[in-house]
Design a protein around this motif. Structure first.
Motif, PDB file in Angstrom:
ATOM      1  N   ILE A   9      15.460 -44.604  52.805  1.00  0.00           N
ATOM      2  CA  ILE A   9      14.119 -45.063  52.238  1.00  0.00           C
ATOM      3  C   ILE A   9      13.351 -45.617  53.352  1.00  0.00           C
ATOM      4  O   ILE A   9      11.738 -45.593  53.553  1.00  0.00           O
ATOM      5  N   GLY A  10      13.572 -46.997  53.843  1.00  0.00           N
ATOM      6  CA  GLY A  10      13.012 -47.457  54.636  1.00  0.00           C
ATOM      7  C   GLY A  10      13.208 -47.793  56.046  1.00  0.00           C
ATOM      8  O   GLY A  10      12.252 -48.448  57.187  1.00  0.00           O
ATOM      9  N   GLY A  11      14.355 -46.836  56.827  1.00  0.00           N
ATOM     10  CA  GLY A  11      14.135 -46.916  57.938  1.00  0.00           C
ATOM     11  C   GLY A  11      14.455 -48.293  58.931  1.00  0.00           C
ATOM     12  O   GLY A  11      15.736 -49.444  57.798  1.00  0.00           O
ATOM     13  N   ASN A  12      14.272 -48.581  59.569  1.00  0.00           N
ATOM     14  CA  ASN A  12      14.358 -50.376  60.609  1.00  0.00           C
ATOM     15  C   ASN A  12      12.928 -50.183  60.924  1.00  0.00           C
ATOM     16  O   ASN A  12      12.716 -50.397  62.297  1.00  0.00           O
ATOM     17  N   ILE A  13      12.709 -50.975  60.333  1.00  0.00           N
ATOM     18  CA  ILE A  13      10.854 -50.760  61.057  1.00  0.00           C
ATOM     19  C   ILE A  13      10.888 -52.830  60.653  1.00  0.00           C
ATOM     20  O   ILE A  13      10.988 -53.190  59.555  1.00  0.00           O
ATOM     21  N   PRO A  14      10.686 -53.706  61.738  1.00  0.00           N
ATOM     22  CA  PRO A  14      11.053 -54.990  61.945  1.00  0.00           C
ATOM     23  C   PRO A  14       9.825 -55.279  60.882  1.00  0.00           C
ATOM     24  O   PRO A  14       8.469 -55.343  61.611  1.00  0.00           O
ATOM     25  N   GLY A  15       9.697 -56.231  60.003  1.00  0.00           N
ATOM     26  CA  GLY A  15       8.937 -57.263  59.203  1.00  0.00           C
ATOM     27  C   GLY A  15       8.598 -56.514  58.468  1.00  0.00           C
ATOM     28  O   GLY A  15       7.651 -57.502  57.510  1.00  0.00           O
ATOM     29  N   GLU A  16       9.024 -55.054  58.173  1.00  0.00           N
ATOM     30  CA  GLU A  16       8.732 -54.255  56.834  1.00  0.00           C
ATOM     31  C   GLU A  16      10.049 -53.784  56.051  1.00  0.00           C
ATOM     32  O   GLU A  16      10.469 -54.212  54.512  1.00  0.00           O
ATOM     33  N   THR A  17      10.750 -53.534  56.392  1.00  0.00           N
ATOM     34  CA  THR A  17      12.294 -52.766  55.861  1.00  0.00           C
ATOM     35  C   THR A  17      13.163 -52.730  56.381  1.00  0.00           C
ATOM     36  O   THR A  17      14.476 -52.676  56.347  1.00  0.00           O
ATOM     37  N   GLN A  18      12.836 -53.598  57.866  1.00  0.00           N
ATOM     38  CA  GLN A  18      14.438 -54.736  58.798  1.00  0.00           C
ATOM     39  C   GLN A  18      15.069 -55.412  57.748  1.00  0.00           C
ATOM     40  O   GLN A  18      14.604 -56.623  58.083  1.00  0.00           O
ATOM     41  N   VAL A  19      15.922 -55.422  56.800  1.00  0.00           N
ATOM     42  CA  VAL A  19      16.821 -56.848  55.788  1.00  0.00           C
ATOM     43  C   VAL A  19      18.128 -56.894  57.134  1.00  0.00           C
ATOM     44  O   VAL A  19      17.647 -55.959  57.706  1.00  0.00           O
TER      45      VAL A  19
ATOM     46  N   LEU B 111      -2.732 -42.523  43.814  1.00  0.00           N
ATOM     47  CA  LEU B 111      -3.293 -43.762  43.441  1.00  0.00           C
ATOM     48  C   LEU B 111      -4.219 -44.668  44.235  1.00  0.00           C
ATOM     49  O   LEU B 111      -4.581 -45.756  43.707  1.00  0.00           O
ATOM     50  N   GLY B 112      -4.081 -44.198  45.506  1.00  0.00           N
ATOM     51  CA  GLY B 112      -4.410 -44.677  46.273  1.00  0.00           C
ATOM     52  C   GLY B 112      -3.649 -45.973  46.796  1.00  0.00           C
ATOM     53  O   GLY B 112      -4.048 -47.719  47.794  1.00  0.00           O
ATOM     54  N   LEU B 113      -1.895 -45.730  47.041  1.00  0.00           N
ATOM     55  CA  LEU B 113      -0.506 -47.054  47.120  1.00  0.00           C
ATOM     56  C   LEU B 113      -0.332 -46.835  48.670  1.00  0.00           C
ATOM     57  O   LEU B 113       0.581 -47.266  48.566  1.00  0.00           O
ATOM     58  N   GLY B 114      -0.741 -45.327  48.803  1.00  0.00           N
ATOM     59  CA  GLY B 114       0.077 -45.422  49.564  1.00  0.00           C
ATOM     60  C   GLY B 114       1.347 -44.322  49.704  1.00  0.00           C
ATOM     61  O   GLY B 114       1.908 -44.081  48.552  1.00  0.00           O
ATOM     62  N   SER B 115       1.952 -44.129  50.937  1.00  0.00           N
ATOM     63  CA  SER B 115       3.399 -43.474  50.828  1.00  0.00           C
ATOM     64  C   SER B 115       4.746 -44.892  51.038  1.00  0.00           C
ATOM     65  O   SER B 115       3.915 -46.079  50.729  1.00  0.00           O
ATOM     66  N   LEU B 116       4.571 -44.251  50.143  1.00  0.00           N
ATOM     67  CA  LEU B 116       6.215 -45.561  49.534  1.00  0.00           C
ATOM     68  C   LEU B 116       7.996 -45.232  50.412  1.00  0.00           C
ATOM     69  O   LEU B 116       8.136 -46.169  50.346  1.00  0.00           O
ATOM     70  N   ALA B 117       7.717 -43.973  51.318  1.00  0.00           N
ATOM     71  CA  ALA B 117       8.654 -43.597  51.823  1.00  0.00           C
ATOM     72  C   ALA B 117       8.925 -44.998  53.020  1.00  0.00           C
ATOM     73  O   ALA B 117       7.479 -45.038  53.448  1.00  0.00           O
ATOM     74  N   PHE B 118       9.085 -45.569  53.837  1.00  0.00           N
ATOM     75  CA  PHE B 118       9.600 -46.473  55.079  1.00  0.00           C
ATOM     76  C   PHE B 118       8.364 -47.634  54.454  1.00  0.00           C
ATOM     77  O   PHE B 118       7.077 -47.828  55.459  1.00  0.00           O
ATOM     78  N   SER B 119       7.870 -48.055  53.615  1.00  0.00           N
ATOM     79  CA  SER B 119       7.403 -49.146  53.066  1.00  0.00           C
ATOM     80  C   SER B 119       8.383 -50.488  52.228  1.00  0.00           C
ATOM     81  O   SER B 119       9.428 -49.914  51.569  1.00  0.00           O
ATOM     82  N   PHE B 120       7.916 -51.381  52.067  1.00  0.00           N
ATOM     83  CA  PHE B 120       8.748 -52.544  51.743  1.00  0.00           C
ATOM     84  C   PHE B 120       8.164 -52.303  50.154  1.00  0.00           C
ATOM     85  O   PHE B 120       9.436 -52.814  48.850  1.00  0.00           O
TER      86      PHE B 120
ATOM     87  N   VAL C 241      23.880 -40.648  48.652  1.00  0.00           N
ATOM     88  CA  VAL C 241      23.182 -39.864  48.255  1.00  0.00           C
ATOM     89  C   VAL C 241      21.850 -40.149  47.270  1.00  0.00           C
ATOM     90  O   VAL C 241      20.913 -39.327  46.877  1.00  0.00           O
ATOM     91  N   LEU C 242      22.188 -41.289  46.793  1.00  0.00           N
ATOM     92  CA  LEU C 242      20.782 -41.582  45.914  1.00  0.00           C
ATOM     93  C   LEU C 242      19.551 -42.147  46.118  1.00  0.00           C
ATOM     94  O   LEU C 242      18.239 -42.264  46.178  1.00  0.00           O
ATOM     95  N   GLY C 243      19.880 -42.374  48.296  1.00  0.00           N
ATOM     96  CA  GLY C 243      18.697 -42.875  49.283  1.00  0.00           C
ATOM     97  C   GLY C 243      18.233 -41.521  49.523  1.00  0.00           C
ATOM     98  O   GLY C 243      16.338 -41.749  49.084  1.00  0.00           O
ATOM     99  N   PHE C 244      18.654 -40.803  49.706  1.00  0.00           N
ATOM    100  CA  PHE C 244      18.488 -39.236  49.733  1.00  0.00           C
ATOM    101  C   PHE C 244      17.281 -38.558  49.081  1.00  0.00           C
ATOM    102  O   PHE C 244      16.139 -38.726  49.307  1.00  0.00           O
ATOM    103  N   TYR C 245      17.643 -38.805  47.821  1.00  0.00           N
ATOM    104  CA  TYR C 245      16.574 -38.080  46.616  1.00  0.00           C
ATOM    105  C   TYR C 245      15.514 -39.417  46.610  1.00  0.00           C
ATOM    106  O   TYR C 245      14.446 -38.855  45.618  1.00  0.00           O
ATOM    107  N   PHE C 246      15.294 -40.010  47.078  1.00  0.00           N
ATOM    108  CA  PHE C 246      14.830 -41.160  46.438  1.00  0.00           C
ATOM    109  C   PHE C 246      13.722 -40.360  47.887  1.00  0.00           C
ATOM    110  O   PHE C 246      12.277 -41.197  47.670  1.00  0.00           O
ATOM    111  N   LEU C 247      14.720 -40.705  49.115  1.00  0.00           N
ATOM    112  CA  LEU C 247      13.460 -39.666  49.564  1.00  0.00           C
ATOM    113  C   LEU C 247      12.343 -39.228  49.659  1.00  0.00           C
ATOM    114  O   LEU C 247      11.390 -39.044  50.404  1.00  0.00           O
TER     115      LEU C 247
END
Length: 229
Positions: free
Chosen positions: A171-181, A84-93, A62-68
């Protein structure tokens, strides 16, 4: 045979990196917040306490859904970050860090708040009568005497962030090296029915979690026996 693959090492390193950064930021945020919650008589204090503790009872999905929703390019925070030029926060570290701070907040705030609540008020009054400024009293008198709460909060916040899954995956999905913990990597192995690899990585987190909790309990017991913080 027990050698870890490059992706597993990468996932473990990303897990430690995320947990360390989140714990550091949480200590900076939680210490003054816990002090205010412990000492404030504001009518807003119960509402703030409930808000801080919300991740304890709220399902991570639920928390992840609202963050997404908030972090998406069309979401309020996502639009602001792009402006602000920071790009998208979804699916990012960066998005993982922000979400993890909120998700692990009560695990850091509550031990520190409990330590502040039991701090003798007489010591504050004695330091104030000697002419010490409020900041000096807090830094030189209060913090050294509540280090058990600070250490407990830091360790629990770190361990809780290491064990995150639901919020991370949303929030991060499953991106190796970026969000894959590590927890997400284990899920990937189970999904592929590669149970031997899942067992190996799970065993590492199991041993780590046990050692962390054992260290916390032994430290607390030592302090309670010696009577020193």
């Amino acid at each position: 045979m027990f050698a870890l693959t490059h992706e597993e090492l990468q996932a473990l390193w990303l897990t430690v990196k995320l947990a360390s950064l989140v714990t550091f930021i949480l200590l900076l945020i939680s210490t003054p917040l816990a002090w205010w919650l412990a000492k404030s008589r504001s009518r807003f204090a119960p509402s703030i306490s409930a808000l801080v503790a919300l991740p304890l009872v709220l399902p991570p999905s639920v928390l992840g859904f609202y963050f997404l929703i908030a972090f998406a390019p069309q979401g309020p925070i996502g639009q602001l970050s792009q402006w602000l030029g920071l790009g998208s926060l979804a699916f990012s570290f960066t998005g993982l860090v922000i979400a993890s701070i909120v998700y692990s907040l009560p695990f850091v705030v509550q031990p520190i708040q409990n330590a502040f609540s039991t701090f003798p008020h007489e010591q504050l009054e004695a330091a104030a009568t000697l002419g010490a400024s409020p900041f000096k009293v807090f830094y030189s008198v209060v913090l050294p005497n509540v280090k058990v709460g600070l250490i407990t909060g830091a360790v629990l916040g770190f361990a809780h962030t290491v064990g995150e899954f639901g919020v991370i995956l949303m929030i991060g999905g499953n991106i190796p090296g970026e969000t894959q913990v590590a927890s997400v990597k284990i899920y990937e192995y189970v999904e592929a029915m590669d149970y031997s690899q899942a067992h190996r990585l799970s065993a590492i987190l199991l041993v780590f979690s046990f050692v962390v909790l054992l260290a916390v309990y032994r430290f607390q017991k030592k302090v309670s026996v010696t009577g020193r913080d």
